[in-house]
Design a protein around this motif. Structure first.
Motif, short mmCIF file in Angstrom:
data_model
loop_
_atom_site.label_atom_id
_atom_site.label_comp_id
_atom_site.label_asym_id
_atom_site.label_seq_id
_atom_site.Cartn_x
_atom_site.Cartn_y
_atom_site.Cartn_z
N CYS A 1 58.91 36.46 -86.65
CA CYS A 1 58.55 35.23 -85.95
C CYS A 1 57.52 35.50 -84.86
O CYS A 1 56.86 34.56 -84.41
CB CYS A 1 59.80 34.58 -85.35
SG CYS A 1 60.77 33.73 -86.59
N ALA A 2 57.36 36.75 -84.48
CA ALA A 2 56.37 37.09 -83.45
C ALA A 2 55.81 38.48 -83.74
O ALA A 2 56.58 39.46 -83.75
CB ALA A 2 57.00 37.06 -82.07
N LEU A 3 54.52 38.56 -84.00
CA LEU A 3 53.93 39.88 -84.23
C LEU A 3 53.98 40.75 -82.99
O LEU A 3 53.82 41.96 -83.08
CB LEU A 3 52.49 39.75 -84.75
CG LEU A 3 52.39 39.39 -86.23
CD1 LEU A 3 50.93 39.26 -86.67
CD2 LEU A 3 53.12 40.39 -87.11
N GLY A 4 54.29 40.16 -81.85
CA GLY A 4 54.53 40.95 -80.65
C GLY A 4 55.76 41.84 -80.79
O GLY A 4 55.91 42.81 -80.07
N ASP A 5 56.64 41.52 -81.76
CA ASP A 5 57.81 42.35 -82.04
C ASP A 5 57.50 43.48 -83.01
O ASP A 5 58.38 44.27 -83.35
CB ASP A 5 58.93 41.49 -82.67
CG ASP A 5 59.60 40.57 -81.68
OD1 ASP A 5 59.54 40.84 -80.47
OD2 ASP A 5 60.20 39.56 -82.12
N ASN B 1 58.88 48.02 -86.23
CA ASN B 1 58.39 49.18 -86.99
C ASN B 1 59.17 50.44 -86.64
O ASN B 1 59.42 51.27 -87.53
CB ASN B 1 56.90 49.37 -86.72
CG ASN B 1 56.17 49.87 -87.93
OD1 ASN B 1 56.49 49.52 -89.06
ND2 ASN B 1 55.18 50.69 -87.70
N GLU B 2 59.57 50.59 -85.40
CA GLU B 2 60.36 51.76 -85.01
C GLU B 2 61.70 51.78 -85.73
O GLU B 2 62.15 52.83 -86.22
CB GLU B 2 60.56 51.78 -83.49
CG GLU B 2 59.30 52.10 -82.73
CD GLU B 2 59.42 51.87 -81.23
OE1 GLU B 2 60.52 51.51 -80.74
OE2 GLU B 2 58.38 52.02 -80.53
N VAL B 3 62.36 50.64 -85.82
CA VAL B 3 63.65 50.56 -86.53
C VAL B 3 63.42 50.71 -88.04
O VAL B 3 64.16 51.43 -88.71
CB VAL B 3 64.38 49.24 -86.21
CG1 VAL B 3 65.65 49.10 -87.03
CG2 VAL B 3 64.68 49.15 -84.72
N TYR B 4 62.39 50.08 -88.54
CA TYR B 4 62.05 50.16 -89.98
C TYR B 4 61.87 51.63 -90.38
O TYR B 4 62.39 52.08 -91.40
CB TYR B 4 60.78 49.36 -90.23
CG TYR B 4 60.36 49.25 -91.67
CD1 TYR B 4 60.69 48.13 -92.42
CD2 TYR B 4 59.60 50.23 -92.28
CE1 TYR B 4 60.29 48.00 -93.74
CE2 TYR B 4 59.19 50.12 -93.60
CZ TYR B 4 59.55 49.00 -94.33
OH TYR B 4 59.15 48.88 -95.63
N ALA B 5 61.12 52.38 -89.57
CA ALA B 5 60.81 53.78 -89.88
C ALA B 5 62.06 54.66 -89.94
O ALA B 5 62.06 55.69 -90.62
CB ALA B 5 59.83 54.33 -88.85
N LEU B 6 63.13 54.28 -89.27
CA LEU B 6 64.37 55.06 -89.30
C LEU B 6 65.04 55.02 -90.67
O LEU B 6 65.89 55.86 -90.97
CB LEU B 6 65.36 54.52 -88.26
CG LEU B 6 64.96 54.63 -86.79
CD1 LEU B 6 65.98 53.90 -85.93
CD2 LEU B 6 64.82 56.09 -86.39
N HIS B 7 64.69 54.05 -91.50
CA HIS B 7 65.41 53.82 -92.75
C HIS B 7 64.70 54.34 -94.00
O HIS B 7 65.26 54.28 -95.09
CB HIS B 7 65.70 52.32 -92.89
CG HIS B 7 66.66 51.85 -91.87
ND1 HIS B 7 66.27 51.42 -90.62
CD2 HIS B 7 68.00 51.78 -91.87
CE1 HIS B 7 67.33 51.10 -89.91
NE2 HIS B 7 68.40 51.30 -90.65
#
Length: 131
Positions: free
Chosen positions: A85-89, A94-100
């Motif tokens: 909902c916000a590209l500011g996030d 991406n940090e959480v995504y990369a953990l998986h």
């Protein structure tokens, strides 16, 4: 034109939230698993509290539960489509995504959207190969 309903199998698990509309958590056709967009709902259907990090973690729990129900893991994911909902996030997401994931990483598209169901801040759909 007739449809072949044996071509696809619906995947359903109680370890992820039930679909909130007329769709399956995932559909499998041969070795391919098409996972519907997952938002940060708990398996009970309640919204996951917290910000983008907590919501992204819950989305991955949902994806993992659906993959396990089909006999796979996150390593089977070939492609994701991510909605924020916000590209500011993006950085925190991406940090959480990369953990998986580990290399080679899945292909990915990330887009900003105006709104998501249940006031979620993130949604991820995925394509996995189970062959």
């Amino acid at each position: 034109m007739s449809s072949n309903t044996t071509l696809k199998t619906s995947i359903q698990t109680d370890n992820a939230p039930k679909a909130i509309g007329p769709y399956s958590q995932a559909s499998q056709a041969g070795p391919w698993l098409f996972i519907s967009g997952q938002i940060p709902l708990l398996p009970s259907g309640e919204a996951c509290p917290g910000g983008i990090r907590e919501q992204t973690l819950q989305v991955f729990k949902n994806l993992q539960a659906i993959l396990e129900a089909a006999g796979g893991t996150l390593d089977n994911i070939m492609q994701t489509t991510c909605y924020l909902c916000a590209l500011g996030d993006f950085q925190a997401f991406n940090e959480v995504y990369a953990l998986h994931f580990k290399a080679p990483f899945p292909a990915r598209a990330t887009v900003e959207v105006k709104a998501l169901p249940k006031n979620a801040r993130v949604e991820i759909s995925a394509l996995a190969y189970l062959g």
